[in-house]
Structures are given as C-alpha cells and as structure tokens.
Write a protein that holds these residues in place. Structure first.
Motif, PDB file in Angstrom:
ATOM      1  N   THR A 176       6.215   7.010  -9.307  1.00 34.33           N
ATOM      2  CA  THR A 176       6.986   5.760  -8.803  1.00 34.33           C
ATOM      3  C   THR A 176       6.452   4.665  -9.698  1.00 34.33           C
ATOM      4  O   THR A 176       6.674   3.512  -9.591  1.00 34.33           O
ATOM      5  CB  THR A 176       6.225   5.266  -7.379  1.00 34.33           C
ATOM      6  OG1 THR A 176       4.911   5.205  -7.390  1.00 34.33           O
ATOM      7  CG2 THR A 176       6.568   6.506  -6.421  1.00 34.33           C
ATOM      8  N   ASN A 177       5.383   4.988 -10.820  1.00 35.56           N
ATOM      9  CA  ASN A 177       5.158   4.011 -11.717  1.00 35.56           C
ATOM     10  C   ASN A 177       4.498   2.634 -11.210  1.00 35.56           C
ATOM     11  O   ASN A 177       4.533   1.660 -11.721  1.00 35.56           O
ATOM     12  CB  ASN A 177       6.384   3.445 -12.676  1.00 35.56           C
ATOM     13  CG  ASN A 177       5.921   2.940 -13.894  1.00 35.56           C
ATOM     14  OD1 ASN A 177       5.167   3.360 -14.730  1.00 35.56           O
ATOM     15  ND2 ASN A 177       6.674   1.892 -14.302  1.00 35.56           N
ATOM     16  N   ILE A 178       3.510   3.096 -10.221  1.00 36.03           N
ATOM     17  CA  ILE A 178       2.667   2.052  -9.753  1.00 36.03           C
ATOM     18  C   ILE A 178       1.780   1.582 -10.564  1.00 36.03           C
ATOM     19  O   ILE A 178       1.122   2.376 -11.667  1.00 36.03           O
ATOM     20  CB  ILE A 178       2.116   2.499  -8.608  1.00 36.03           C
ATOM     21  CG1 ILE A 178       0.994   3.774  -8.649  1.00 36.03           C
ATOM     22  CG2 ILE A 178       3.064   2.586  -7.243  1.00 36.03           C
ATOM     23  CD1 ILE A 178       0.133   3.873  -7.511  1.00 36.03           C
ATOM     24  N   ASN A 199      -9.510  -2.832 -13.703  1.00 31.05           N
ATOM     25  CA  ASN A 199      -9.847  -1.470 -13.704  1.00 31.05           C
ATOM     26  C   ASN A 199      -9.161  -0.574 -12.749  1.00 31.05           C
ATOM     27  O   ASN A 199      -9.282  -1.047 -11.600  1.00 31.05           O
ATOM     28  CB  ASN A 199     -11.342  -1.589 -13.695  1.00 31.05           C
ATOM     29  CG  ASN A 199     -12.305  -2.013 -14.654  1.00 31.05           C
ATOM     30  OD1 ASN A 199     -12.210  -1.667 -15.859  1.00 31.05           O
ATOM     31  ND2 ASN A 199     -13.174  -3.087 -14.214  1.00 31.05           N
ATOM     32  N   ALA A 200      -8.914   0.260 -13.237  1.00 28.60           N
ATOM     33  CA  ALA A 200      -8.511   1.438 -12.161  1.00 28.60           C
ATOM     34  C   ALA A 200      -9.396   2.337 -11.712  1.00 28.60           C
ATOM     35  O   ALA A 200      -9.922   3.290 -12.625  1.00 28.60           O
ATOM     36  CB  ALA A 200      -7.085   2.333 -12.802  1.00 28.60           C
ATOM     37  N   VAL A 225      -3.212   9.448  -9.588  1.00 24.50           N
ATOM     38  CA  VAL A 225      -2.778   8.354 -10.600  1.00 24.50           C
ATOM     39  C   VAL A 225      -4.100   7.924 -11.241  1.00 24.50           C
ATOM     40  O   VAL A 225      -3.953   8.092 -12.438  1.00 24.50           O
ATOM     41  CB  VAL A 225      -1.892   7.289  -9.970  1.00 24.50           C
ATOM     42  CG1 VAL A 225      -1.748   6.440 -11.291  1.00 24.50           C
ATOM     43  CG2 VAL A 225      -0.531   7.978  -9.601  1.00 24.50           C
ATOM     44  N   ILE A 226      -5.247   7.457 -10.600  1.00 22.61           N
ATOM     45  CA  ILE A 226      -6.399   6.956 -11.170  1.00 22.61           C
ATOM     46  C   ILE A 226      -7.146   8.352 -12.149  1.00 22.61           C
ATOM     47  O   ILE A 226      -7.469   7.865 -13.007  1.00 22.61           O
ATOM     48  CB  ILE A 226      -7.350   6.480 -10.279  1.00 22.61           C
ATOM     49  CG1 ILE A 226      -6.843   5.014  -9.824  1.00 22.61           C
ATOM     50  CG2 ILE A 226      -8.950   6.175 -10.703  1.00 22.61           C
ATOM     51  CD1 ILE A 226      -7.669   4.456  -8.450  1.00 22.61           C
ATOM     52  N   ALA A 227      -6.993   9.484 -11.388  1.00 18.48           N
ATOM     53  CA  ALA A 227      -7.505  10.384 -11.947  1.00 18.48           C
ATOM     54  C   ALA A 227      -6.595  11.029 -13.395  1.00 18.48           C
ATOM     55  O   ALA A 227      -7.186  12.114 -13.772  1.00 18.48           O
ATOM     56  CB  ALA A 227      -7.706  11.726 -11.170  1.00 18.48           C
ATOM     57  N   GLY A 228      -5.621  10.522 -13.623  1.00 16.75           N
ATOM     58  CA  GLY A 228      -4.882  11.077 -14.796  1.00 16.75           C
ATOM     59  C   GLY A 228      -3.626  11.804 -14.449  1.00 16.75           C
ATOM     60  O   GLY A 228      -2.875  12.195 -15.231  1.00 16.75           O
ATOM     61  N   ALA A 266       0.926  -1.267   0.051  1.00 11.33           N
ATOM     62  CA  ALA A 266       0.037  -0.024   0.123  1.00 11.33           C
ATOM     63  C   ALA A 266       0.733   1.239   0.283  1.00 11.33           C
ATOM     64  O   ALA A 266       0.258   2.415   0.068  1.00 11.33           O
ATOM     65  CB  ALA A 266      -0.751  -0.027   1.292  1.00 11.33           C
ATOM     66  N   ASP A 267       2.272   1.143  -0.024  1.00 10.24           N
ATOM     67  CA  ASP A 267       3.123   2.322  -0.067  1.00 10.24           C
ATOM     68  C   ASP A 267       3.201   2.776  -1.375  1.00 10.24           C
ATOM     69  O   ASP A 267       4.231   2.686  -2.241  1.00 10.24           O
ATOM     70  CB  ASP A 267       4.432   1.887   0.686  1.00 10.24           C
ATOM     71  CG  ASP A 267       5.339   3.084   0.669  1.00 10.24           C
ATOM     72  OD1 ASP A 267       4.892   4.382   0.465  1.00 10.24           O
ATOM     73  OD2 ASP A 267       6.501   2.914   0.625  1.00 10.24           O
ATOM     74  N   ALA A 268       2.032   3.332  -2.032  1.00 13.86           N
ATOM     75  CA  ALA A 268       1.934   3.811  -3.477  1.00 13.86           C
ATOM     76  C   ALA A 268       3.021   4.876  -3.875  1.00 13.86           C
ATOM     77  O   ALA A 268       3.573   4.725  -4.862  1.00 13.86           O
ATOM     78  CB  ALA A 268       0.547   4.135  -3.820  1.00 13.86           C
TER      79      ALA A 268
END
Length: 68
Positions: A38-40, A49-50, A30-33, A11-13
């Motif tokens: 960190t390239n998770i 799905n994200a 990240v999900i919002a674009g 969970a350490d995104a």
C-alpha cells in the motif's frame, strides 16, 4: 480512525477499509523491512523514525485515541 484528520493519520495501513489489528500487523511488518504494497509511510507518529513508537501510536488511534 480520526475524524477530520489529514490522510496520513488514517490507521487503515493495509487499506482494506477497516482500522483494526490487521493494520497493526501490517505496520509491524513494514517497519521490520517487509513488503509494503500500500506504500504507506511507516512513520505513523511523524517523529522522523519508523519504530516502536509508531506501533504504539497506531494502536492508540485504532483504540479510539487521538491522532499523533
């Protein structure tokens, strides 16, 4: 953080060494674009799905729940 979990469950995104609220914010961004330095993989729950489900899953893990 999940003990003995495969790395994708971490969970350490934001990769700062702590699984906390800043990781939730990072995943939401990240999900919002937004940027993903960190390239998770934003599909935290690995359902293909994200989306909001990934945010709920990371919150559960940070709170001490099981990995998805």
């Amino acid at each position: 953080i999940c003990v003995n979990a495969i790395p994708s469950c971490s969970a350490d995104a934001n990769r700062d060494g702590s699984a906390d609220a800043s990781d939730i914010d990072y995943l939401i961004n990240v999900i919002a674009g937004g940027n993903n330095p960190t390239n998770i993989d934003p599909d935290f729950n690995r359902d293909g799905n994200a989306d909001q489900g990934d945010i709920a899953a990371i919150i559960t893990v940070i709170a001490g729940g099981p990995c998805p």
